[in-house]
Motif scaffolding. Structure first.
Motif, PDB file in Angstrom:
ATOM      1  N   ASP A   3      -1.470   4.939  -1.972  1.00  0.00           N
ATOM      2  CA  ASP A   3      -1.558   3.476  -1.859  1.00  0.00           C
ATOM      3  C   ASP A   3      -0.281   2.818  -2.363  1.00  0.00           C
ATOM      4  O   ASP A   3       0.251   1.887  -1.740  1.00  0.00           O
ATOM      5  N   GLU A   4       0.225   3.281  -3.494  1.00  0.00           N
ATOM      6  CA  GLU A   4       1.439   2.708  -4.081  1.00  0.00           C
ATOM      7  C   GLU A   4       2.650   2.947  -3.185  1.00  0.00           C
ATOM      8  O   GLU A   4       3.477   2.046  -2.979  1.00  0.00           O
ATOM      9  N   VAL A   5       2.753   4.141  -2.642  1.00  0.00           N
ATOM     10  CA  VAL A   5       3.889   4.470  -1.772  1.00  0.00           C
ATOM     11  C   VAL A   5       3.817   3.671  -0.468  1.00  0.00           C
ATOM     12  O   VAL A   5       4.844   3.215   0.047  1.00  0.00           O
ATOM     13  N   ALA A   6       2.610   3.498   0.081  1.00  0.00           N
ATOM     14  CA  ALA A   6       2.450   2.697   1.304  1.00  0.00           C
ATOM     15  C   ALA A   6       2.900   1.257   1.067  1.00  0.00           C
ATOM     16  O   ALA A   6       3.509   0.630   1.945  1.00  0.00           O
ATOM     17  N   ARG A  39       5.734  11.928  -4.143  1.00  0.00           N
ATOM     18  CA  ARG A  39       5.847  10.491  -3.847  1.00  0.00           C
ATOM     19  C   ARG A  39       7.005  10.234  -2.886  1.00  0.00           C
ATOM     20  O   ARG A  39       6.876   9.484  -1.921  1.00  0.00           O
ATOM     21  N   ALA A  40       8.136  10.883  -3.146  1.00  0.00           N
ATOM     22  CA  ALA A  40       9.313  10.697  -2.296  1.00  0.00           C
ATOM     23  C   ALA A  40       9.069  11.197  -0.882  1.00  0.00           C
ATOM     24  O   ALA A  40       9.404  10.515   0.101  1.00  0.00           O
ATOM     25  N   VAL A  41       8.476  12.391  -0.762  1.00  0.00           N
ATOM     26  CA  VAL A  41       8.214  12.971   0.557  1.00  0.00           C
ATOM     27  C   VAL A  41       7.198  12.126   1.329  1.00  0.00           C
ATOM     28  O   VAL A  41       7.359  11.872   2.529  1.00  0.00           O
ATOM     29  N   THR A  42       6.169  11.648   0.634  1.00  0.00           N
ATOM     30  CA  THR A  42       5.163  10.794   1.281  1.00  0.00           C
ATOM     31  C   THR A  42       5.780   9.479   1.732  1.00  0.00           C
ATOM     32  O   THR A  42       5.517   9.005   2.844  1.00  0.00           O
ATOM     33  N   GLY A  43       6.612   8.886   0.884  1.00  0.00           N
ATOM     34  CA  GLY A  43       7.287   7.640   1.264  1.00  0.00           C
ATOM     35  C   GLY A  43       8.192   7.820   2.463  1.00  0.00           C
ATOM     36  O   GLY A  43       8.247   6.967   3.352  1.00  0.00           O
ATOM     37  N   HIS A  44       8.891   8.948   2.505  1.00  0.00           N
ATOM     38  CA  HIS A  44       9.773   9.248   3.636  1.00  0.00           C
ATOM     39  C   HIS A  44       8.985   9.331   4.931  1.00  0.00           C
ATOM     40  O   HIS A  44       9.388   8.782   5.965  1.00  0.00           O
ATOM     41  N   GLU A  45       7.828   9.997   4.894  1.00  0.00           N
ATOM     42  CA  GLU A  45       6.994  10.154   6.096  1.00  0.00           C
ATOM     43  C   GLU A  45       6.390   8.821   6.534  1.00  0.00           C
ATOM     44  O   GLU A  45       6.391   8.494   7.723  1.00  0.00           O
TER      45      GLU A  45
END
Length: 274
Positions: A73-76, A122-128
């Motif tokens: 949720d935070e990364v989205a 977090r970084a990988v999820t944000g990138h995707e």
């Protein structure tokens, strides 16, 4: 621009069929169309179904695993996109966002939980999430073979998308962590593949499916460091605790998820794969 590219492909296909009709006959043109349609049917209808039946993703309940959901949720929010409707754990060393009929599903590779720290995930999820946000719905549905020339033509746009996705990864986890995660990922794919094939025999011989935890421990051993170096990572640094800690009671939840996802990796199948 994509619509113009597709119109050009249709025009070229029509020109080729017209030429075949004029040079040979309408029968030959019809035969070419049938062959192409059969190939598309096999590639994009039959094959995906077989793949889906072969592997089942594990559904992540928001109430049972709130920490993982909170991170997503935070990364989205950082990526300025809506949060996925569903999170699943998959068998591959990658994170993938897919959407069908407006329903979004984020598939986080279970091996990522052992190979990356919480911050790196977090970084990988944000990138995707950011990369998906900059891709049009039509483009995400088209076969790769159709898009290859288009992506070659729009290299500058693709580079801009990658830069934006990297910027979101940095915003989500920090520059050092994001750089570390994105550099590690290709190497982890190779190391995980080799580790999984060798470890699966032992795990399923003794019915102890703890592959993710043991993979994380393996990465800090001299053997793991050597494997990472061969795969292109000279120095292994983990920024914070392992990502599997995002799951509630991982010692209880991971064995169940691993049994569900890796049951096909028993001794017989592994030996055939090798």
């Amino acid at each position: 621009m994509l619509a113009g590219y597709l119109a050009l492909l249709v025009a070229i296909a029509a020109g080729v069929l017209t030429a075949i009709t004029l040079i040979f006959s309408a029968t030959w043109a019809a035969l070419v169309v049938i062959v192409v349609l059969l190939w598309l049917f096999v590639q994009y209808v039959l094959r995906p179904k077989a793949k889906t039946q072969a592997q089942q993703d594990a559904w992540i309940n928001r109430k049972i695993h709130p920490d993982l959901w909170r991170m997503v949720d935070e990364v989205a929010e950082v990526a300025e996109t809506r949060t996925p409707d569903e999170i699943r754990l998959g068998p591959d060393m990658r994170a993938t966002l897919r959407e069908q009929g407006g329903f979004r599903c984020l598939v986080v590779g279970l091996p990522l939980l052992g190979g990356l720290s919480t911050s790196e995930l977090r970084a990988v999820t944000g990138h995707e999430l950011a990369h998906f946000q900059t891709t049009s719905p039509l483009e995400s549905r088209l076969p790769r073979v159709v898009l290859l020339p288009y992506r070659f033509i729009t290299k500058s746009q693709s580079r801009a998308r990658d830069e934006q996705a990297e910027a979101v990864a940095i915003s989500a986890a920090g520059a050092e962590v994001a750089k570390s995660a994105l550099i590690k990922l290709p190497a982890l794919v190779t190391v995980w593949h080799d580790f999984r094939l060798s470890a699966a025999r032992v795990s399923y011989q003794y019915r102890t499916p703890d592959l993710v935890q043991r993979f994380n421990a393996f990465l800090t051993t001299p053997e793991g460091t050597e494997a990472l170096a061969k795969a292109g990572v000279a120095e292994w640094t983990q920024h914070g605790g392992p990502a599997w800690e995002l799951l509630t009671e991982p010692d209880k939840s991971l064995p169940y998820l691993q049994r569900q996802l890796f049951e096909e990796l028993g001794p017989e199948r592994t030996e055939k794969t090798v």
